[in-house]
Design a protein around this motif. Structure first.
Motif, PDB file in Angstrom:
ATOM      1  N   ASP A 113     -63.807 -63.153-127.034  1.00  0.00           N
ATOM      2  CA  ASP A 113     -63.305 -61.812-126.721  1.00  0.00           C
ATOM      3  C   ASP A 113     -64.453 -60.815-126.544  1.00  0.00           C
ATOM      4  OD1 ASP A 113     -60.691 -62.737-126.809  1.00  0.00           O
ATOM      5  OD2 ASP A 113     -60.364 -62.093-128.886  1.00  0.00           O
ATOM      6  N   GLY A 114     -65.496 -60.956-127.358  1.00  0.00           N
ATOM      7  CA  GLY A 114     -66.655 -60.079-127.224  1.00  0.00           C
ATOM      8  C   GLY A 114     -67.334 -60.228-125.870  1.00  0.00           C
ATOM      9  N   ILE A 115     -67.395 -61.461-125.383  1.00  0.00           N
ATOM     10  CA  ILE A 115     -67.974 -61.713-124.058  1.00  0.00           C
ATOM     11  C   ILE A 115     -67.089 -61.096-122.981  1.00  0.00           C
ATOM     12  CG2 ILE A 115     -68.512 -63.514-122.362  1.00  0.00           C
ATOM     13  CD1 ILE A 115     -69.332 -65.289-124.817  1.00  0.00           C
ATOM     14  N   LEU A 116     -65.789 -61.267-123.119  1.00  0.00           N
ATOM     15  CA  LEU A 116     -64.843 -60.722-122.134  1.00  0.00           C
ATOM     16  C   LEU A 116     -64.915 -59.194-122.064  1.00  0.00           C
ATOM     17  CD1 LEU A 116     -61.751 -62.992-122.828  1.00  0.00           C
ATOM     18  CD2 LEU A 116     -62.897 -62.742-120.623  1.00  0.00           C
ATOM     19  N   GLU A 117     -65.156 -58.551-123.196  1.00  0.00           N
ATOM     20  CA  GLU A 117     -65.157 -57.095-123.274  1.00  0.00           C
ATOM     21  C   GLU A 117     -66.518 -56.469-122.951  1.00  0.00           C
ATOM     22  OE1 GLU A 117     -63.822 -56.499-127.286  1.00  0.00           O
ATOM     23  OE2 GLU A 117     -61.869 -57.425-126.857  1.00  0.00           O
ATOM     24  N   ALA A 118     -67.573 -57.254-122.972  1.00  0.00           N
ATOM     25  CA  ALA A 118     -68.929 -56.715-122.809  1.00  0.00           C
ATOM     26  C   ALA A 118     -69.232 -56.309-121.376  1.00  0.00           C
ATOM     27  CB  ALA A 118     -69.952 -57.753-123.275  1.00  0.00           C
ATOM     28  N   LYS A 119     -70.087 -55.295-121.262  1.00  0.00           N
ATOM     29  CA  LYS A 119     -70.589 -54.921-119.941  1.00  0.00           C
ATOM     30  C   LYS A 119     -71.576 -55.978-119.447  1.00  0.00           C
ATOM     31  CE  LYS A 119     -71.495 -50.498-121.228  1.00  0.00           C
ATOM     32  NZ  LYS A 119     -72.222 -49.246-121.083  1.00  0.00           N
ATOM     33  N   LYS A 120     -72.553 -56.310-120.295  1.00  0.00           N
ATOM     34  CA  LYS A 120     -73.537 -57.342-119.968  1.00  0.00           C
ATOM     35  C   LYS A 120     -73.659 -58.272-121.160  1.00  0.00           C
ATOM     36  CE  LYS A 120     -77.151 -54.651-119.051  1.00  0.00           C
ATOM     37  NZ  LYS A 120     -76.873 -53.234-119.195  1.00  0.00           N
ATOM     38  N   VAL A 121     -74.053 -59.522-120.886  1.00  0.00           N
ATOM     39  CA  VAL A 121     -74.199 -60.533-121.928  1.00  0.00           C
ATOM     40  C   VAL A 121     -75.662 -60.964-121.991  1.00  0.00           C
ATOM     41  CG1 VAL A 121     -73.478 -62.817-122.722  1.00  0.00           C
ATOM     42  CG2 VAL A 121     -71.849 -61.369-121.477  1.00  0.00           C
ATOM     43  N   PHE A 122     -76.230 -60.909-123.195  1.00  0.00           N
ATOM     44  CA  PHE A 122     -77.607 -61.319-123.435  1.00  0.00           C
ATOM     45  C   PHE A 122     -77.600 -62.463-124.442  1.00  0.00           C
ATOM     46  CE2 PHE A 122     -77.807 -57.049-121.957  1.00  0.00           C
ATOM     47  CZ  PHE A 122     -79.003 -56.931-121.264  1.00  0.00           C
ATOM     48  N   VAL A 123     -78.452 -63.460-124.210  1.00  0.00           N
ATOM     49  CA  VAL A 123     -78.585 -64.566-125.154  1.00  0.00           C
ATOM     50  C   VAL A 123     -80.048 -64.725-125.552  1.00  0.00           C
ATOM     51  CG1 VAL A 123     -76.565 -65.823-124.276  1.00  0.00           C
ATOM     52  CG2 VAL A 123     -78.834 -66.330-123.331  1.00  0.00           C
ATOM     53  N   ALA A 124     -80.238 -65.210-126.779  1.00  0.00           N
ATOM     54  CA  ALA A 124     -81.594 -65.440-127.270  1.00  0.00           C
ATOM     55  C   ALA A 124     -81.589 -66.580-128.272  1.00  0.00           C
ATOM     56  CB  ALA A 124     -82.156 -64.180-127.922  1.00  0.00           C
ATOM     57  N   GLY A 125     -82.719 -67.211-128.366  1.00  0.00           N
ATOM     58  CA  GLY A 125     -82.959 -68.274-129.333  1.00  0.00           C
ATOM     59  C   GLY A 125     -84.423 -68.655-129.209  1.00  0.00           C
ATOM     60  N   ALA A 126     -84.951 -69.283-130.233  1.00  0.00           N
ATOM     61  CA  ALA A 126     -86.348 -69.718-130.192  1.00  0.00           C
ATOM     62  C   ALA A 126     -86.388 -71.243-130.169  1.00  0.00           C
ATOM     63  CB  ALA A 126     -87.101 -69.187-131.405  1.00  0.00           C
ATOM     64  N   GLY A 127     -87.389 -71.789-129.528  1.00  0.00           N
ATOM     65  CA  GLY A 127     -87.546 -73.238-129.483  1.00  0.00           C
ATOM     66  C   GLY A 127     -86.362 -73.916-128.814  1.00  0.00           C
ATOM     67  N   ARG A 128     -85.906 -75.012-129.411  1.00  0.00           N
ATOM     68  CA  ARG A 128     -84.784 -75.767-128.838  1.00  0.00           C
ATOM     69  C   ARG A 128     -83.491 -74.958-128.841  1.00  0.00           C
ATOM     70  NH1 ARG A 128     -84.942 -81.991-129.559  1.00  0.00           N
ATOM     71  NH2 ARG A 128     -82.891 -81.618-130.406  1.00  0.00           N
ATOM     72  N   SER A 129     -83.321 -74.077-129.807  1.00  0.00           N
ATOM     73  CA  SER A 129     -82.146 -73.192-129.804  1.00  0.00           C
ATOM     74  C   SER A 129     -82.188 -72.277-128.575  1.00  0.00           C
ATOM     75  CB  SER A 129     -82.090 -72.349-131.079  1.00  0.00           C
ATOM     76  OG  SER A 129     -81.922 -73.172-132.207  1.00  0.00           O
ATOM     77  N   GLY A 130     -83.382 -71.921-128.144  1.00  0.00           N
ATOM     78  CA  GLY A 130     -83.547 -71.134-126.926  1.00  0.00           C
ATOM     79  C   GLY A 130     -83.117 -71.906-125.690  1.00  0.00           C
ATOM     80  N   PHE A 131     -83.392 -73.213-125.673  1.00  0.00           N
ATOM     81  CA  PHE A 131     -82.925 -74.042-124.549  1.00  0.00           C
ATOM     82  C   PHE A 131     -81.403 -74.079-124.506  1.00  0.00           C
ATOM     83  CE2 PHE A 131     -87.113 -76.472-125.056  1.00  0.00           C
ATOM     84  CZ  PHE A 131     -87.717 -75.786-124.019  1.00  0.00           C
TER      85      PHE A 131
END
Length: 185
Positions: free
Chosen positions: A31-49
């Motif tokens: 629901d947060g993704i559906l309601e957002a204006k823009k979507v940003f993702v982050a992670g480091a290392g393999r979580s970043g992949f």
């Protein structure tokens, strides 16, 4: 143990782990993704992949996601959602980003092993993936795999499940997504 036996054990570990994920929090993320204006993702290392894979799938379903740190990533603003995957929830660079996202007024979603971590306590949405920490410290969900593999694999599965739920809510199918697949490869 044979390779196929290792694979079978990994699948059992993944099943055990995803069975423990709180679906209510996952639905809040969708629901947060559906309601957002823009979507940003982050992670480091393999979580970043895993975050980059998630961003790619979001693009395939028609969203305009951004991976923090890429040269084409715009500024984060109030009304956006910042999704951060961090097993420990304490990765310094990700903590700093999360604090800034909170200060700006974005919705923060944390996917982590540690629901009491700095990132999780800052988050509006916290999804715990109960995997073993990469340090190998004792946990209820032991793994035969090295370091953070169980978390990272579970993260990818969770992100793909979020995409499927998003598709269901928007009435999309895989055929629709092929039209957005890269064509300069």
């Amino acid at each position: 143990m044979q390779t196929v036996e290792y694979t079978q054990e990994i699948i059992k570990e993944l099943q055990r782990t995803v069975d423990l994920i709180n679906d209510v929090e996952v639905e809040r993320l969708v629901d947060g993704i559906l309601e957002a204006k823009k979507v940003f993702v982050a992670g480091a290392g393999r979580s970043g992949f895993m975050a980059k894979s998630f961003a790619m799938r979001m693009m395939h379903v028609g969203l305009d996601p951004y991976v923090v740190g890429e040269t084409v990533t715009p500024n984060l603003e109030e009304g956006d959602i910042f999704i951060v995957g961090s097993g420990s929830g304490e990765t310094k660079s990700l903590v700093s980003m999360t604090e800034k996202a909170k200060k700006i007024g974005a919705t923060v979603a944390a996917v982590t092993i540690s629901p009491n971590s700095t990132i999780a306590t800052l988050a509006d949405i916290t999804i715990q993936v109960p995997a073993q920490m990469k340090s190998g410290e004792s946990s209820e969900n032991e793994t035969i795999q090295p370091m953070g593999s169980l978390f990272e694999q579970s993260l990818l599965l969770l992100y793909d499940a979020v995409i499927l739920r998003f598709m269901e809510k928007k009435g999309l199918d895989s055929q629709t997504m092929y039209g957005r697949h890269a064509n300069l490869e």
